[in-house]
Design an enzyme around this catalytic site. Structure first.
Site, PDB file in Angstrom:
ATOM      1  N   ASP A  85       0.818  -1.225   0.000  1.00 49.59           N
ATOM      2  CA  ASP A  85       0.000   0.000   0.000  1.00 49.59           C
ATOM      3  C   ASP A  85       0.851   1.275   0.000  1.00 49.59           C
ATOM      4  O   ASP A  85       0.313   2.381   0.119  1.00 49.59           O
ATOM      5  CB  ASP A  85      -0.919   0.014   1.226  1.00 49.59           C
ATOM      6  CG  ASP A  85      -2.226  -0.753   0.987  1.00 49.59           C
ATOM      7  OD1 ASP A  85      -2.609  -0.939  -0.187  1.00 49.59           O
ATOM      8  OD2 ASP A  85      -2.854  -1.154   1.990  1.00 49.59           O
ATOM      9  N   ARG A 110       0.640  -1.626   7.513  1.00 47.94           N
ATOM     10  CA  ARG A 110       1.130  -0.415   6.852  1.00 47.94           C
ATOM     11  C   ARG A 110       2.136   0.372   7.702  1.00 47.94           C
ATOM     12  O   ARG A 110       2.703   1.370   7.228  1.00 47.94           O
ATOM     13  CB  ARG A 110      -0.050   0.501   6.475  1.00 47.94           C
ATOM     14  CG  ARG A 110      -1.008  -0.123   5.475  1.00 47.94           C
ATOM     15  CD  ARG A 110      -1.864   0.934   4.791  1.00 47.94           C
ATOM     16  NE  ARG A 110      -1.061   1.854   3.993  1.00 47.94           N
ATOM     17  CZ  ARG A 110      -1.545   2.940   3.405  1.00 47.94           C
ATOM     18  NH1 ARG A 110      -2.820   3.242   3.528  1.00 47.94           N
ATOM     19  NH2 ARG A 110      -0.761   3.737   2.696  1.00 47.94           N
ATOM     20  N   ARG A 156     -10.007   5.724  10.968  1.00 48.32           N
ATOM     21  CA  ARG A 156      -8.554   5.563  10.970  1.00 48.32           C
ATOM     22  C   ARG A 156      -7.876   6.543  11.950  1.00 48.32           C
ATOM     23  O   ARG A 156      -7.373   6.140  12.986  1.00 48.32           O
ATOM     24  CB  ARG A 156      -7.987   5.756   9.562  1.00 48.32           C
ATOM     25  CG  ARG A 156      -8.482   4.719   8.550  1.00 48.32           C
ATOM     26  CD  ARG A 156      -7.886   3.354   8.827  1.00 48.32           C
ATOM     27  NE  ARG A 156      -8.272   2.352   7.861  1.00 48.32           N
ATOM     28  CZ  ARG A 156      -7.614   2.087   6.732  1.00 48.32           C
ATOM     29  NH1 ARG A 156      -6.540   2.765   6.418  1.00 48.32           N
ATOM     30  NH2 ARG A 156      -8.040   1.125   5.926  1.00 48.32           N
ATOM     31  N   HIS A 185     -11.724   7.191   4.949  1.00 50.70           N
ATOM     32  CA  HIS A 185     -10.814   8.332   5.059  1.00 50.70           C
ATOM     33  C   HIS A 185     -11.568   9.577   4.583  1.00 50.70           C
ATOM     34  O   HIS A 185     -12.394   9.480   3.660  1.00 50.70           O
ATOM     35  CB  HIS A 185      -9.610   8.169   4.115  1.00 50.70           C
ATOM     36  CG  HIS A 185      -8.455   7.399   4.661  1.00 50.70           C
ATOM     37  ND1 HIS A 185      -7.666   6.600   3.869  1.00 50.70           N
ATOM     38  CD2 HIS A 185      -7.904   7.346   5.911  1.00 50.70           C
ATOM     39  CE1 HIS A 185      -6.696   6.071   4.596  1.00 50.70           C
ATOM     40  NE2 HIS A 185      -6.814   6.497   5.838  1.00 50.70           N
ATOM     41  N   CYS A 283      -5.293   9.444  -3.172  1.00 51.37           N
ATOM     42  CA  CYS A 283      -4.524   8.549  -2.287  1.00 51.37           C
ATOM     43  C   CYS A 283      -3.099   8.383  -2.778  1.00 51.37           C
ATOM     44  O   CYS A 283      -2.186   8.191  -1.978  1.00 51.37           O
ATOM     45  CB  CYS A 283      -5.168   7.169  -2.238  1.00 51.37           C
ATOM     46  SG  CYS A 283      -6.845   7.170  -1.648  1.00 51.37           S
TER      47      CYS A 283
HETATM   48  C1  LIG Z   1      -6.116   9.202   0.711  1.00 54.17           C
HETATM   49  N1  LIG Z   1      -5.749   8.005   0.897  1.00 54.17           N
HETATM   50  C2  LIG Z   1      -4.387   7.972   0.864  1.00 54.17           C
HETATM   51  C3  LIG Z   1      -6.521   6.941   1.014  1.00 54.17           C
HETATM   52  N2  LIG Z   1      -7.722   7.066   1.127  1.00 54.17           N
HETATM   53  N3  LIG Z   1      -5.814   5.858   1.039  1.00 54.17           N
HETATM   54  C4  LIG Z   1      -6.024   4.638   0.444  1.00 54.17           C
HETATM   55  C5  LIG Z   1      -5.456   3.595   1.340  1.00 54.17           C
HETATM   56  C6  LIG Z   1      -5.760   2.227   0.902  1.00 54.17           C
HETATM   57  C7  LIG Z   1      -5.180   1.175   1.813  1.00 54.17           C
HETATM   58  N4  LIG Z   1      -5.476  -0.119   1.309  1.00 54.17           N
HETATM   59  C8  LIG Z   1      -5.726   1.310   3.219  1.00 54.17           C
HETATM   60  O1  LIG Z   1      -6.785   0.770   3.486  1.00 54.17           O
HETATM   61  O2  LIG Z   1      -5.085   1.928   4.054  1.00 54.17           O
END
Ligand SMILES: CN(C)C(=N)NCCC[C@H](N)C(=O)O
Length: 290
Positions: A85, A110, A156, A185, A283
């Site tokens: 990621d 991560r 998150r 997010h 992202c």
């Molecule tokens: C704005 N950004 C950076 C995001 N919304 N990020 C995507 C993250 C995807 C990852 N599989 C996760 O679930 O963290």
């Protein structure tokens, strides 16, 4: 910022359309060399579904070329094996007025990404780099809107990270609560279209926010472009704007049309492979704000 060019809306555009001013941006991106979906930490991820790293690399390359064709500067960080990621650069740092607040990930899978990005900042001349004590997934949940930093929580980033961001970055922070796990997010539910001090504008999907946060957004952005469920469901709100050009996923044509009626120009990119991990254009794009 530099290269400000005033762009007037096309004839016939809605009365709400204003003159839009694109400004040159600096972005940090990370090629999806090791991209896979091998764990599931959001509802978009299904490790049993096939994923093509090659296709992800092509889509990412197209996104990078789109930024460059718009005159933006793209820096790259070296991808690392075992961190699939890491392509989602926006999760690893929030840079405002040259100050950097690093990331602390919620998922163990991560966690290792944050240190590679911290080192990148130090090796590229950033002196004001602070790593957080609270969980903070950077621009995934922090969005600079010109005067205030909009800050998401609910899935998150910890609410305590909002006060920490205010203290470290020295900008006012407005907390917003996310309530739909698909929009885990802030940058899956809201895009800053114009981050100029005098004319900030956003687009967002109201139902992704708690009732109180919806009222806060209405107060702060009475002219906001309200997105629909369909706009949000293709990660259409994971767009990137330079104040005029807005880069959106290919499927987000209804949102793109609504933005064009407000004087913006939509540019579409296919991010279908990266969306399998729950990511879109934003992202993959950390903004380095001087
Ligand atoms: C704005 N950004 C950076 C995001 N919304 N990020 C995507 C993250 C995807 C990852 N599989 C996760 O679930 O963290």
């Amino acid at each position: 910022m530099s290269s400000a060019v005033e762009v007037r809306p096309a004839a016939g555009a809605s009365a709400l359309a204003a003159a839009r001013t694109p400004t040159t941006r600096r972005y940090l991106m990370c090629a999806p060399k090791f991209f896979t979906v091998e764990y599931a930490i959001n509802p978009w991820m299904d490790p049993s579904e096939p994923v093509s790293t090659e296709r992800a690399l092509e889509q990412w390359g197209e996104l990078k070329r789109t930024y460059e064709s718009l005159g933006h500067v793209v820096e790259e960080i070296e991808p690392q094996p075992g961190l699939p990621d890491m392509v989602f650069a926006a999760n690893s740092g929030t840079v405002v007025h040259g100050r950097v607040l690093g990331a602390r990930f919620r998922a163990a899978e991560r966690a290792g990404e944050a240190e590679f990005y911290r080192r990148w900042f130090l090796e590229h001349g950033y002196r004001d780099v602070v790593m957080p004590s609270n969980i903070n997934e950077a621009e995934g949940d922090f969005a600079w809107s010109g005067r205030v930093l909009l800050a998401g929580t609910g899935f998150r980033t910890d609410p305590g990270a909002h006060a920490e961001a205010q203290e470290i970055l020295g900008v006012p922070v407005v907390s917003l609560k996310l309530v739909d796990p698909r929009y885990y997010h802030l940058d899956t539910a809201l895009t800053v279209l114009d981050d100029s001090r005098d004319n900030p504008l956003v687009t967002y999907y109201p139902d992704a926010f708690s009732p109180g946060s919806q009222r806060v957004l209405e107060l702060l952005f009475p002219d906001a472009v309200l997105a629909t469920e369909a706009d949000a469901a293709c990660l259409g709100l994971n767009g990137v704007s330079d104040g005029y050009n807005v880069v959106l996923p290919t499927e987000a044509t209804a949102l793109g049309t609504a933005l064009e009626a407000r004087g913006f120009r939509a540019h579409y990119v296919d991010i279908s492979e990266l969306r399998k991990s729950g990511g879109g254009p934003k992202c993959c794009t950390m903004e380095l704000r001087a």
